[in-house]
Design a protein around this motif. Structure first.
Motif, PDB file in Angstrom:
ATOM      1  N   LEU A 154     -33.860  -8.652   3.757  1.00  0.00           N
ATOM      2  CA  LEU A 154     -32.444  -8.814   3.433  1.00  0.00           C
ATOM      3  C   LEU A 154     -32.087  -8.065   2.153  1.00  0.00           C
ATOM      4  CD1 LEU A 154     -29.687 -10.050   3.983  1.00  0.00           C
ATOM      5  CD2 LEU A 154     -30.445 -12.110   2.791  1.00  0.00           C
ATOM      6  N   PHE A 198     -21.571 -10.113   0.624  1.00  0.00           N
ATOM      7  CA  PHE A 198     -22.711 -10.577   1.412  1.00  0.00           C
ATOM      8  C   PHE A 198     -23.368 -11.752   0.683  1.00  0.00           C
ATOM      9  CE2 PHE A 198     -22.434  -6.387   3.280  1.00  0.00           C
ATOM     10  CZ  PHE A 198     -23.006  -6.501   4.531  1.00  0.00           C
ATOM     11  N   ILE A 214     -19.605 -11.888   4.468  1.00  0.00           N
ATOM     12  CA  ILE A 214     -20.630 -11.847   5.512  1.00  0.00           C
ATOM     13  C   ILE A 214     -21.752 -12.781   5.110  1.00  0.00           C
ATOM     14  CG2 ILE A 214     -22.327 -10.443   6.728  1.00  0.00           C
ATOM     15  CD1 ILE A 214     -20.511  -8.083   6.484  1.00  0.00           C
ATOM     16  N   GLU A 215     -21.870 -13.901   5.846  1.00  0.00           N
ATOM     17  CA  GLU A 215     -22.991 -14.811   5.565  1.00  0.00           C
ATOM     18  C   GLU A 215     -24.156 -14.375   6.435  1.00  0.00           C
ATOM     19  OE1 GLU A 215     -24.421 -17.285   7.455  1.00  0.00           O
ATOM     20  OE2 GLU A 215     -23.127 -17.356   9.205  1.00  0.00           O
ATOM     21  N   THR A 216     -25.305 -14.304   5.806  1.00  0.00           N
ATOM     22  CA  THR A 216     -26.465 -13.700   6.456  1.00  0.00           C
ATOM     23  C   THR A 216     -27.450 -14.736   6.972  1.00  0.00           C
ATOM     24  OG1 THR A 216     -27.667 -13.527   4.352  1.00  0.00           O
ATOM     25  CG2 THR A 216     -26.246 -11.687   4.973  1.00  0.00           C
ATOM     26  N   SER A 228     -20.599 -13.012  10.196  1.00  0.00           N
ATOM     27  CA  SER A 228     -21.987 -13.498  10.163  1.00  0.00           C
ATOM     28  C   SER A 228     -22.939 -12.438  10.687  1.00  0.00           C
ATOM     29  CB  SER A 228     -22.144 -14.772  11.009  1.00  0.00           C
ATOM     30  OG  SER A 228     -21.347 -15.819  10.509  1.00  0.00           O
ATOM     31  N   GLU A 229     -24.153 -12.471  10.146  1.00  0.00           N
ATOM     32  CA  GLU A 229     -25.254 -11.638  10.645  1.00  0.00           C
ATOM     33  C   GLU A 229     -26.276 -12.539  11.312  1.00  0.00           C
ATOM     34  OE1 GLU A 229     -29.128  -9.150   9.059  1.00  0.00           O
ATOM     35  OE2 GLU A 229     -28.028 -10.520   7.754  1.00  0.00           O
ATOM     36  N   GLN A 289     -29.906  -6.131  13.940  1.00  0.00           N
ATOM     37  CA  GLN A 289     -29.126  -7.348  13.716  1.00  0.00           C
ATOM     38  C   GLN A 289     -27.992  -7.427  14.723  1.00  0.00           C
ATOM     39  OE1 GLN A 289     -29.091  -5.012  10.924  1.00  0.00           O
ATOM     40  NE2 GLN A 289     -31.100  -5.760  10.306  1.00  0.00           N
ATOM     41  N   TRP A 337     -23.989  -9.081  15.077  1.00  0.00           N
ATOM     42  CA  TRP A 337     -22.911  -9.335  14.125  1.00  0.00           C
ATOM     43  C   TRP A 337     -21.774 -10.113  14.779  1.00  0.00           C
ATOM     44  CZ3 TRP A 337     -24.047  -7.989   9.226  1.00  0.00           C
ATOM     45  CH2 TRP A 337     -25.073  -7.042   9.038  1.00  0.00           C
TER      46      TRP A 337
END
Length: 218
Positions: free
Chosen positions: A9, A66, A90-92, A124-125, A134, A136
């Protein structure tokens, strides 16, 4: 993650930061926790975030934030700063910590309220260390994949069988970018898929054991 600078990440975000030649992109510090070496308080975090946002606005750029889910929730609990219009978060993933997991819908609603942006601006990822690709979710609640990544939902009693569209099961992964490793993975994540290949993540399978970086094992 600040204590794991070689994590996939961190490597991904660092790559994206280096692609931004404006010099405005950066990592923000983490809120202080007993198990973290880097400790700042919420005022310091908001002050640095505020300067970053002001620099972006002054240069007519939108803000893209992120963050691992647990880090964003930590910041939210401590009083996260509001983001300007046009921003996106963007929540990972990353709920395997000292927190109990929350649903994607609840997470999106909480982050939307705390950062002052619309729910469809919370993206989101879906990925993991075992994947080179990934998926998305860009705000509609469904994850979409590139052509070389295929997600299927498998029967938990017999993973060789694929579940019909709309039926819950275990998320199976076929990632052709994993050229030098396993391309076929069976996760312990619960999900549901549509006919077009888009899918939703519904949390961990109820019988899945806690593993990895999950502090709830303690």
């Amino acid at each position: 993650y600040s204590e794991r600078p070689d994590s996939s990440l961190i490597s991904m975000i660092d790559h994206l930061i280096r692609q931004d030649h404006s010099g405005l992109s950066r990592f923000l510090p983490l809120l202080g926790k007993e198990h973290r070496s880097e400790k700042v308080d919420a005022d310091m975090l908001n002050e640095e975030a505020g300067r970053t946002i002001a620099d972006a606005q002054k240069n007519h750029r939108n803000v893209l934030l992120f963050g691992a889910a647990f880090g964003l929730l930590d910041w939210m609990d401590a009083g996260a700063c509001m983001l300007p219009p046009g921003s996106a978060v963007i929540e990972t993933g990353g709920m395997k910590t000292y927190r109990k997991a929350v649903s994607k819908e609840d997470l999106r609603a909480q982050l939307s309220q705390s950062f002052g942006i619309s729910p469809d601006a919370i993206h989101s990822e879906y990925g993991m260390a075992e994947m080179c690709s990934q998926a998305w979710d860009t705000g509609d609640g469904w994850f979409h994949t590139p052509p070389w990544l295929r997600i299927t939902v498998r029967n938990p009693e017999n993973p060789l069988k694929e579940q019909p569209p709309g039926t819950e099961g275990l998320i199976g992964i076929m990632d052709l970018a994993n050229v030098h490793s396993l391309s076929f993975l069976l996760s312990q994540d619960k999900g549901v898929a549509r006919k077009d290949g888009a899918f939703r993540v519904l949390g961990r399978w109820e019988e899945a054991e806690l593993r990895g970086c999950n502090f709830l094992m303690e």
